[in-house]
Write an enzyme that holds these catalytic residues in place. Structure first.
Site, PDB file in Angstrom:
ATOM      1  N   ASP A   1       0.295  -5.304   1.242  1.00  0.00           N
ATOM      2  CA  ASP A   1       0.694  -4.891   2.576  1.00  0.00           C
ATOM      3  C   ASP A   1       0.833  -6.141   3.426  1.00  0.00           C
ATOM      4  OD1 ASP A   1      -1.871  -5.661   3.285  1.00  0.00           O
ATOM      5  OD2 ASP A   1      -2.573  -3.639   3.747  1.00  0.00           O
TER       6      ASP A   1
ATOM      7  N   ARG B   1      -4.939   4.611  12.170  1.00  0.00           N
ATOM      8  CA  ARG B   1      -4.948   3.210  12.581  1.00  0.00           C
ATOM      9  C   ARG B   1      -3.659   2.893  13.338  1.00  0.00           C
ATOM     10  NH1 ARG B   1      -5.915  -2.084   8.732  1.00  0.00           N
ATOM     11  NH2 ARG B   1      -4.102  -1.296   7.599  1.00  0.00           N
TER      12      ARG B   1
END
Length: 536
Positions: free
Chosen positions: A450, A168
């Site tokens: 996160d 990603r």
């Protein structure tokens, strides 16, 4: 460093980051030239798409709500499907995600998950060393030469059945300030993608294991079209067959959910699936519709996948994917194991229930954040999938989601509690402190936080302060005075804890400064990472 000052001047590309040992292998002249080609080819289109985002936000602020696009109705109504998915991506029943540090990569590859999403985005703090070392680590992982020795002398190496790597890259909105072209930062997306595919694309294609990517934070099918053109350019440049690159798109913005079929269509030669990126999706709803009283959200813990607007989003994603013959991937379970087995028992049961719900909705796979959760998720998907790799035959004709269903945020309730405010303050401060230290995946209160989850916390605080008549469940008005009182108490408690543990206060003090800017500013900062990046 491989590039000389003369070469930098000649190409117009300058690398400003501190020289690292891994650079000689990662930042080769060929890799740098490839980044420059990507920049020259696509930088202007990226800029125009980001400008389109800003114009769209003004429309939302003025009251125009998201809806399905009338001009692309022919795509949604068309009789088309995506072609064959590679064998390596047929069975994705459990995927594990995490940052690109060396130990994490090895543990993820050995976890028993089918796929490891190596993340340069939400779970990686983009320090120069993290980005370059991450690319170096993935080069070793692709070549099966990656090892790690802990300070205690324990050796880690990859087993003979590793997970398939999907990378990603950072989103279109982010820049890499350590690589400049004519004095301007290069797109972080193009840096992360470009370095990985330049060094690993040909080898992964020969292995039949890629190159595969996850694409974050898209807001329109035109942004997906840009990615598709980037893929075509890369395939031509490094000699891959057209369509070799495959991508899974995270549907993690309220705008993208209205363009899922169009996104699949734009990427149809490179499409592998869509993922229900639930945490960023919640953040996106707050951010995009922040000026509307009807979209004031309750405590973060209240916005589960059971509430109607989130369930509509998930079920529409499954229906859309299976209609077009691609995988529908479920969302992240953020729970992580604790030393307290009583806490674990409760957390693991919540994870199990989450995965049961997903597999019964028709999802073909799901995400976890920790190796100990792989077996829990796998067990529930195994019960339904058995020996089949997916359940794309489940067409969900019973699902009929309209725009109003996706926008019924009030269906989650309107309960805002003092504890919810305190938790948001506490999590935002602790996460920012961790991110500024270079750690983008932080274990906080038995959850893996996160950037996406931290975004919800700070966005809710801004939203609650900037909408009139927001009240706590006990009747108190949530105003600046109350916020500052609770903020001071939470901050002082953290300062005392840090001092007691002998921890450096430098990054917590910076986190305090950042959170004030994020919450108390009249203007809403689109992403905390863009503001915080200036401090790295």
């Amino acid at each position: 460093m491989v590039t000389t000052e003369a070469q930098k001047t000649k190409t117009g590309l300058q690398i400003t980051g501190t020289v690292l040992p891994q650079e000689e292998r990662v930042l080769t002249q060929g890799a740098i030239d490839f980044i420059l080609k990507l920049h020259n080819e696509f930088a202007q289109r990226r800029f125009l798409l980001l400008e389109a985002r800003r114009k769209r936000q003004k429309q939302l602020d003025q009251g125009k709500l998201p809806d399905f696009l009338p001009e692309t109705a022919y795509i949604r109504g068309g009789d088309w499907q995506v072609g064959a998915i590679p064998a390596a991506l047929q069975d994705r029943r459990v995927e594990i995600t995490g940052p690109v540090d060396r130990k994490m990569i090895i543990n993820a590859l050995n976890s028993g998950a089918k796929v490891f999403m190596a993340d340069f985005e939400d779970s990686t703090s983009p320090t120069w060393s993290n980005i370059i070392e991450g690319q170096y680590n993935l080069m070793d992982a692709v070549r099966n030469t990656i090892t790690f020795e802990s300070p205690e002398g324990k050796t880690y190496e990859v087993n003979d059945k590793p997970a398939v790597i999907n990378v990603r890259p950072r989103g279109w909105h982010l820049e890499e300030k350590n690589i400049l072209v004519n004095g301007q930062p290069v797109s972080a997306s193009l840096v992360d993608f470009g370095l990985f595919i330049y060094h690993n694309g040909t080898l992964l294609a020969k292995q039949g294991r890629g190159p595969f990517f996850y694409l974050p934070k898209l807001e329109s099918h035109l942004e997906a079209r840009l990615w598709d053109d980037v893929f075509l350019f890369a395939e031509r440049s490094i000699g891959l067959n057209r369509g070799t690159i495959k991508a899974t798109v995270l549907i993690e913005t309220i705008l993208a959910v209205f363009e899922m079929e169009e996104i699949i269509y734009e990427l149809r030669e490179h499409m592998a699936g869509l993922n229900a990126g639930r945490w960023d999706y919640i953040f996106s709803i707050i951010k995009k519709l922040k000026n509307h009283k009807a979209f004031v959200t309750p405590d973060r813990t209240s916005i589960t996948m059971d509430v109607p607007f989130m369930e509509a989003y998930a079920q529409l994603l499954v229906k859309t994917c299976h209609k077009r013959n691609v995988h529908a991937m479920g969302g992240m379970s953020a729970f992580i194991p604790s030393k307290d087995e009583t806490i674990n028992k409760i957390a693991f049961e919540k994870v199990r229930q989450d995965k049961v719900r997903e597999v019964l909705h028709g999802f073909d796979g799901t995400w976890v954040a920790h190796p100990r959760l792989v077996e829990i998720a796998k067990t529930e998907f195994d019960k339904v999938l058995e020996n089949t790799p997916h359940q794309k035959n489940i067409m969900r004709h019973d699902v009929n989601v309209i725009a109003r269903d996706l926008l019924q945020v009030s269906s989650a309730g309107n309960v805002i509690t003092e504890q919810g405010v305190r938790t948001n303050i506490n999590v935002a401060l602790l996460y920012l402190e961790s991110w500024l230290r270079g750690v983008g995946a932080a274990a906080i209160h038995n959850l893996m936080e996160d950037a996406a989850t931290a975004e919800i916390s700070r966005a809710q605080l801004w939203q609650w302060l900037n909408n009139d008549n927001v009240k706590l469940d006990d009747g108190r008005a949530f105003n600046l005075d109350l916020y500052l009182k609770l903020y001071d108490e939470e901050l002082n408690a953290l300062l005392a804890q840090f001092r007691k543990e002998g921890r450096d206060l430098t990054y917590l003090n910076r986190a305090e400064e950042l959170l004030d800017k994020l919450v108390l500013s009249d203007d809403f900062e689109d992403f905390l990472t863009t503001l915080a990046y200036r401090y790295l």
